[in-house]
Design a protein around this motif. Structure first.
Motif, PDB file in Angstrom:
ATOM      1  N   PHE A 242       0.800  -1.215   0.000  1.00  0.00           N
ATOM      2  CA  PHE A 242       0.000   0.000   0.000  1.00  0.00           C
ATOM      3  C   PHE A 242       0.837   1.271   0.000  1.00  0.00           C
ATOM      4  N   ASP A 243       2.064   1.211   0.511  1.00  0.00           N
ATOM      5  CA  ASP A 243       2.943   2.374   0.431  1.00  0.00           C
ATOM      6  C   ASP A 243       3.298   2.647  -1.032  1.00  0.00           C
ATOM      7  N   ARG A 244       3.563   1.604  -1.772  1.00  0.00           N
ATOM      8  CA  ARG A 244       3.888   1.743  -3.198  1.00  0.00           C
ATOM      9  C   ARG A 244       2.672   2.169  -4.018  1.00  0.00           C
ATOM     10  N   LEU A 245       1.495   1.751  -3.613  1.00  0.00           N
ATOM     11  CA  LEU A 245       0.265   2.097  -4.315  1.00  0.00           C
ATOM     12  C   LEU A 245      -0.003   3.601  -4.256  1.00  0.00           C
ATOM     13  N   GLY A 246       0.494   4.256  -3.218  1.00  0.00           N
ATOM     14  CA  GLY A 246       0.320   5.698  -3.094  1.00  0.00           C
ATOM     15  C   GLY A 246      -1.075   6.110  -2.678  1.00  0.00           C
ATOM     16  N   LEU A 247      -1.754   5.242  -1.979  1.00  0.00           N
ATOM     17  CA  LEU A 247      -3.114   5.517  -1.527  1.00  0.00           C
ATOM     18  C   LEU A 247      -3.135   6.692  -0.552  1.00  0.00           C
ATOM     19  N   ARG A 248      -4.052   7.632  -0.794  1.00  0.00           N
ATOM     20  CA  ARG A 248      -4.163   8.812   0.064  1.00  0.00           C
ATOM     21  C   ARG A 248      -5.539   8.869   0.722  1.00  0.00           C
ATOM     22  N   PRO A 249      -5.625   9.458   1.903  1.00  0.00           N
ATOM     23  CA  PRO A 249      -6.926   9.606   2.561  1.00  0.00           C
ATOM     24  C   PRO A 249      -7.917  10.323   1.646  1.00  0.00           C
ATOM     25  N   GLY A 250      -9.141   9.850   1.682  1.00  0.00           N
ATOM     26  CA  GLY A 250     -10.203  10.452   0.886  1.00  0.00           C
ATOM     27  C   GLY A 250     -10.351   9.884  -0.504  1.00  0.00           C
ATOM     28  N   GLU A 251      -9.378   9.103  -0.965  1.00  0.00           N
ATOM     29  CA  GLU A 251      -9.520   8.498  -2.281  1.00  0.00           C
ATOM     30  C   GLU A 251     -10.596   7.417  -2.234  1.00  0.00           C
ATOM     31  N   ARG A 252     -11.295   7.266  -3.324  1.00  0.00           N
ATOM     32  CA  ARG A 252     -12.342   6.248  -3.435  1.00  0.00           C
ATOM     33  C   ARG A 252     -11.714   5.012  -4.065  1.00  0.00           C
ATOM     34  N   VAL A 253     -11.814   3.886  -3.351  1.00  0.00           N
ATOM     35  CA  VAL A 253     -11.170   2.661  -3.819  1.00  0.00           C
ATOM     36  C   VAL A 253     -12.138   1.484  -3.821  1.00  0.00           C
ATOM     37  N   LEU A 254     -11.878   0.573  -4.741  1.00  0.00           N
ATOM     38  CA  LEU A 254     -12.649  -0.658  -4.866  1.00  0.00           C
ATOM     39  C   LEU A 254     -11.731  -1.825  -4.552  1.00  0.00           C
ATOM     40  N   ASP A 255     -12.140  -2.671  -3.631  1.00  0.00           N
ATOM     41  CA  ASP A 255     -11.460  -3.942  -3.396  1.00  0.00           C
ATOM     42  C   ASP A 255     -12.305  -4.984  -4.108  1.00  0.00           C
ATOM     43  N   MET A 256     -11.926  -5.285  -5.346  1.00  0.00           N
ATOM     44  CA  MET A 256     -12.699  -6.185  -6.196  1.00  0.00           C
ATOM     45  C   MET A 256     -12.324  -7.636  -5.889  1.00  0.00           C
ATOM     46  N   GLY A 257     -13.301  -8.407  -5.445  1.00  0.00           N
ATOM     47  CA  GLY A 257     -13.034  -9.763  -5.002  1.00  0.00           C
ATOM     48  C   GLY A 257     -12.418  -9.734  -3.621  1.00  0.00           C
ATOM     49  N   CYS A 258     -13.050  -9.000  -2.725  1.00  0.00           N
ATOM     50  CA  CYS A 258     -12.461  -8.705  -1.408  1.00  0.00           C
ATOM     51  C   CYS A 258     -12.346  -9.914  -0.492  1.00  0.00           C
ATOM     52  N   GLY A 259     -13.147 -10.953  -0.724  1.00  0.00           N
ATOM     53  CA  GLY A 259     -13.095 -12.105   0.170  1.00  0.00           C
ATOM     54  C   GLY A 259     -13.367 -11.700   1.604  1.00  0.00           C
ATOM     55  N   ALA A 260     -12.464 -12.066   2.508  1.00  0.00           N
ATOM     56  CA  ALA A 260     -12.641 -11.762   3.930  1.00  0.00           C
ATOM     57  C   ALA A 260     -12.314 -10.308   4.265  1.00  0.00           C
ATOM     58  N   GLY A 261     -11.786  -9.531   3.310  1.00  0.00           N
ATOM     59  CA  GLY A 261     -11.648  -8.095   3.483  1.00  0.00           C
ATOM     60  C   GLY A 261     -10.315  -7.546   3.944  1.00  0.00           C
ATOM     61  N   ARG A 262      -9.261  -8.352   4.003  1.00  0.00           N
ATOM     62  CA  ARG A 262      -8.018  -7.854   4.608  1.00  0.00           C
ATOM     63  C   ARG A 262      -7.454  -6.624   3.898  1.00  0.00           C
ATOM     64  N   HIS A 263      -7.546  -6.566   2.581  1.00  0.00           N
ATOM     65  CA  HIS A 263      -7.042  -5.386   1.877  1.00  0.00           C
ATOM     66  C   HIS A 263      -7.981  -4.197   2.063  1.00  0.00           C
ATOM     67  N   ALA A 264      -9.282  -4.453   2.059  1.00  0.00           N
ATOM     68  CA  ALA A 264     -10.261  -3.380   2.299  1.00  0.00           C
ATOM     69  C   ALA A 264     -10.041  -2.764   3.677  1.00  0.00           C
ATOM     70  N   PHE A 265      -9.768  -3.599   4.676  1.00  0.00           N
ATOM     71  CA  PHE A 265      -9.541  -3.092   6.031  1.00  0.00           C
ATOM     72  C   PHE A 265      -8.313  -2.183   6.080  1.00  0.00           C
ATOM     73  N   GLU A 266      -7.248  -2.578   5.408  1.00  0.00           N
ATOM     74  CA  GLU A 266      -6.027  -1.769   5.409  1.00  0.00           C
ATOM     75  C   GLU A 266      -6.268  -0.425   4.722  1.00  0.00           C
ATOM     76  N   MET A 267      -6.988  -0.436   3.608  1.00  0.00           N
ATOM     77  CA  MET A 267      -7.272   0.827   2.915  1.00  0.00           C
ATOM     78  C   MET A 267      -8.153   1.730   3.762  1.00  0.00           C
ATOM     79  N   TYR A 268      -9.096   1.141   4.469  1.00  0.00           N
ATOM     80  CA  TYR A 268      -9.979   1.899   5.360  1.00  0.00           C
ATOM     81  C   TYR A 268      -9.172   2.524   6.493  1.00  0.00           C
TER      82      TYR A 268
END
Length: 96
Positions: free
Chosen positions: A6-32
């Motif tokens: 996620f550091d390499r992804l450059g995700l910033r607060p307020g950005e709108r993101v889709l976790d496509m095929g989130c499964g149990a949600g571990r990536h969605a939780f980190e982005m949140y």
């Protein structure tokens, strides 16, 4: 275990993101936790119910920045119910 840097992804607060095929949600939780507005998307309604519960628990525990939003959406990745350009970033990890 996260499989996205996620550091390499450059995700910033307020950005709108889709976790496509989130499964149990571990990536969605980190982005949140990083302040993104997250949509956790998957075909599995049971998994999404659990993800929704965890989003609420994270919010209640104060684990997310003020203003961050999170929700779940059930659907098929081959027929996405979103408009073009709706997201700043899309994560599709371990979907295939």
């Amino acid at each position: 275990m996260l499989t996205v840097d996620f550091d390499r992804l450059g995700l910033r607060p307020g950005e709108r993101v889709l976790d496509m095929g989130c499964g149990a949600g571990r990536h969605a939780f980190e982005m949140y936790k990083r302040g993104a507005d997250v949509i956790a998307f998957d075909q599995d309604a049971d998994e999404l119910a659990t993800v929704r519960e965890w989003f609420a628990a994270m919010r209640e525990a104060g684990e997310v920045p003020a203003g961050a939003e999170a929700d779940v959406k059930e659907g098929d990745a081959l027929a996405l119910p979103f408009a073009d350009g709706e997201f700043d970033r899309i994560v599709a990890a371990e979907v295939l």
